[in-house]
Design a protein around this motif. Structure first.
Motif, short mmCIF file in Angstrom:
data_model
loop_
_atom_site.label_atom_id
_atom_site.label_comp_id
_atom_site.label_asym_id
_atom_site.label_seq_id
_atom_site.Cartn_x
_atom_site.Cartn_y
_atom_site.Cartn_z
N ARG A 1 66.02 24.74 61.22
CA ARG A 1 65.57 26.10 61.56
C ARG A 1 65.00 26.81 60.34
NH1 ARG A 1 63.52 26.83 65.63
NH2 ARG A 1 63.56 29.02 65.14
N ASN A 2 65.60 26.60 59.18
CA ASN A 2 65.09 27.22 57.96
C ASN A 2 63.69 26.69 57.63
OD1 ASN A 2 65.16 28.83 55.63
ND2 ASN A 2 65.91 27.11 54.42
N SER B 1 61.19 28.18 60.01
CA SER B 1 60.95 29.58 59.63
C SER B 1 59.99 29.68 58.45
CB SER B 1 62.28 30.25 59.31
OG SER B 1 62.07 31.56 58.84
N GLU B 2 60.18 28.84 57.46
CA GLU B 2 59.30 28.86 56.29
C GLU B 2 57.89 28.42 56.66
OE1 GLU B 2 59.90 29.97 53.15
OE2 GLU B 2 61.82 30.67 53.95
N ASP C 1 56.47 28.74 59.55
CA ASP C 1 55.86 29.78 60.38
C ASP C 1 55.25 30.90 59.56
OD1 ASP C 1 56.10 28.76 62.92
OD2 ASP C 1 58.10 29.61 63.24
N LYS C 2 55.70 31.04 58.33
CA LYS C 2 55.16 32.10 57.46
C LYS C 2 53.77 31.78 56.93
CE LYS C 2 59.72 33.57 55.91
NZ LYS C 2 60.63 33.64 54.76
#
Length: 72
Positions: A35-36, A39-40, A42-43
């Protein structure tokens, strides 16, 4: 072989639940890392992705691979 010799030793009573909890904890660590990573990734904007020769369709594969490598 006498009657008192053990052919095999049975597993301790709490080994299976302990292994189950350890497997669950390992899964949680892998999933948190997954998940981390998602998330990274997606940035990143589209221009950064183009520069890296990546697409958003690659995110799940890359995140899964990173989680497996980090938690191996």
């Amino acid at each position: 072989m006498s009657m008192n010799d053990a052919v095999f030793a049975p597993a301790p009573l709490f080994e299976a639940p302990r292994r189950l909890l350890a497997d669950f904890a390992a899964w949680r660590r892998r999933y948190a890392h997954y998940r981390n990573t998602i998330s990274e990734l997606d940035k990143l904007d589209d221009r950064d992705l183009t520069d890296l020769n990546m697409s958003r369709a690659d995110f799940h594969f890359l995140a899964r691979k990173a989680a497996e490598e980090a938690c191996a």
